[in-house]
Design a protein around this motif. Structure first.
Motif, PDB file in Angstrom:
ATOM      1  N   ASP A 158      94.033  91.754 -18.807  1.00 54.62           N
ATOM      2  CA  ASP A 158      94.109  91.881 -20.254  1.00 54.62           C
ATOM      3  C   ASP A 158      93.725  90.553 -20.863  1.00 54.62           C
ATOM      4  N   ASN A 159      92.915  90.600 -21.905  1.00 51.37           N
ATOM      5  CA  ASN A 159      92.343  89.419 -22.542  1.00 51.37           C
ATOM      6  C   ASN A 159      92.447  89.633 -24.045  1.00 51.37           C
ATOM      7  N   ALA A 160      93.011  88.656 -24.750  1.00 51.08           N
ATOM      8  CA  ALA A 160      93.138  88.774 -26.208  1.00 51.08           C
ATOM      9  C   ALA A 160      92.918  87.412 -26.853  1.00 51.08           C
ATOM     10  N   LEU A 161      92.188  87.413 -27.958  1.00 53.80           N
ATOM     11  CA  LEU A 161      91.923  86.182 -28.682  1.00 53.80           C
ATOM     12  C   LEU A 161      93.220  85.545 -29.166  1.00 53.80           C
ATOM     13  N   LEU A 162      93.282  84.242 -29.055  1.00 60.94           N
ATOM     14  CA  LEU A 162      94.445  83.497 -29.533  1.00 60.94           C
ATOM     15  C   LEU A 162      94.227  83.153 -31.010  1.00 60.94           C
ATOM     16  N   GLN A 163      94.459  84.145 -31.858  1.00 67.77           N
ATOM     17  CA  GLN A 163      94.263  84.008 -33.298  1.00 67.77           C
ATOM     18  C   GLN A 163      95.588  84.068 -34.049  1.00 67.77           C
ATOM     19  N   GLY A 164      96.664  83.725 -33.360  1.00 62.62           N
ATOM     20  CA  GLY A 164      97.969  83.734 -33.995  1.00 62.62           C
ATOM     21  C   GLY A 164      98.768  84.994 -33.750  1.00 62.62           C
ATOM     22  N   ASP A 165      98.192  85.979 -33.066  1.00 64.00           N
ATOM     23  CA  ASP A 165      98.880  87.235 -32.812  1.00 64.00           C
ATOM     24  C   ASP A 165      99.935  87.079 -31.713  1.00 64.00           C
ATOM     25  N   ALA A 166     101.089  87.646 -31.953  1.00 61.54           N
ATOM     26  CA  ALA A 166     102.162  87.606 -30.947  1.00 61.54           C
ATOM     27  C   ALA A 166     101.753  88.332 -29.678  1.00 61.54           C
ATOM     28  N   ALA A 167     100.986  89.405 -29.800  1.00 66.16           N
ATOM     29  CA  ALA A 167     100.561  90.181 -28.619  1.00 66.16           C
ATOM     30  C   ALA A 167      99.717  89.318 -27.681  1.00 66.16           C
ATOM     31  N   ALA A 168      98.856  88.493 -28.226  1.00 66.14           N
ATOM     32  CA  ALA A 168      98.043  87.607 -27.389  1.00 66.14           C
ATOM     33  C   ALA A 168      98.916  86.576 -26.699  1.00 66.14           C
ATOM     34  N   ARG A 169      99.826  85.995 -27.433  1.00 68.28           N
ATOM     35  CA  ARG A 169     100.734  85.012 -26.839  1.00 68.28           C
ATOM     36  C   ARG A 169     101.583  85.626 -25.738  1.00 68.28           C
TER      37      ARG A 169
END
Length: 150
Positions: A134-145
């Motif tokens: 799973d890969n998610a941009l670190l744009q401030g989203d809690a899900a990515a963190r």
């Protein structure tokens, strides 16, 4: 002796997992779709938040063969994966870390993506394979963190 053998096996497993993850970037950058897809188990998944949810090696290879990635390679790109924290549990493991994709804009490299990654792996037929990434941009989203959380 058994304790020493277990410790050695854990070190070998961590090194194999690090090598597998480190091979992703060069394979992506040279367009080696089938070799990249072979890092995954037959029914593995690759989820890129907001972009793709590929299931199985043919779909994962398709991400590299697709128009977006082909243009990225034509422009000039580099997929960089940072060190990963690995949690081992017998024949399964989880690795957490960052990835950065750089793209040449004609004058300099620019950062295209900075993402959190969670790799789930299993020992299959004596070697490690990705069962899910799973890969998610670190744009401030809690899900990515959350992907980086142990």
């Amino acid at each position: 002796m058994a304790d020493l053998e277990q410790r050695l096996q854990a070190l070998e497993d961590r090194e194999a997992i690090r090598n597998l993850i480190a091979s992703y970037g060069p394979l992506a950058d040279c367009g080696a779709a089938d070799e990249l897809a072979a890092l995954w188990s037959e029914d593995g998944r690759y989820g890129v938040s907001g972009f793709a949810d590929a299931h199985g090696r043919p779909e994962i290879a398709g991400l590299i063969e697709g128009a977006y990635h082909q243009q990225l390679m034509a422009d000039g790109c580099a997929h960089l994966l940072g060190p990963v924290a690995i949690d081992l549990s017998g024949d399964t493991a989880t690795a957490r870390g960052h990835s950065v994709v750089l793209r040449w804009n004609g004058a300099a490299f620019e950062v295209l993506r900075v993402a959190a990654n969670r790799w789930t792996l299993a020992r299959i037929d004596g070697g490690w394979q990705v069962t899910r990434r799973d890969n998610a941009l670190l744009q401030g989203d809690a899900a990515a963190r959350e992907l980086l959380r142990p």
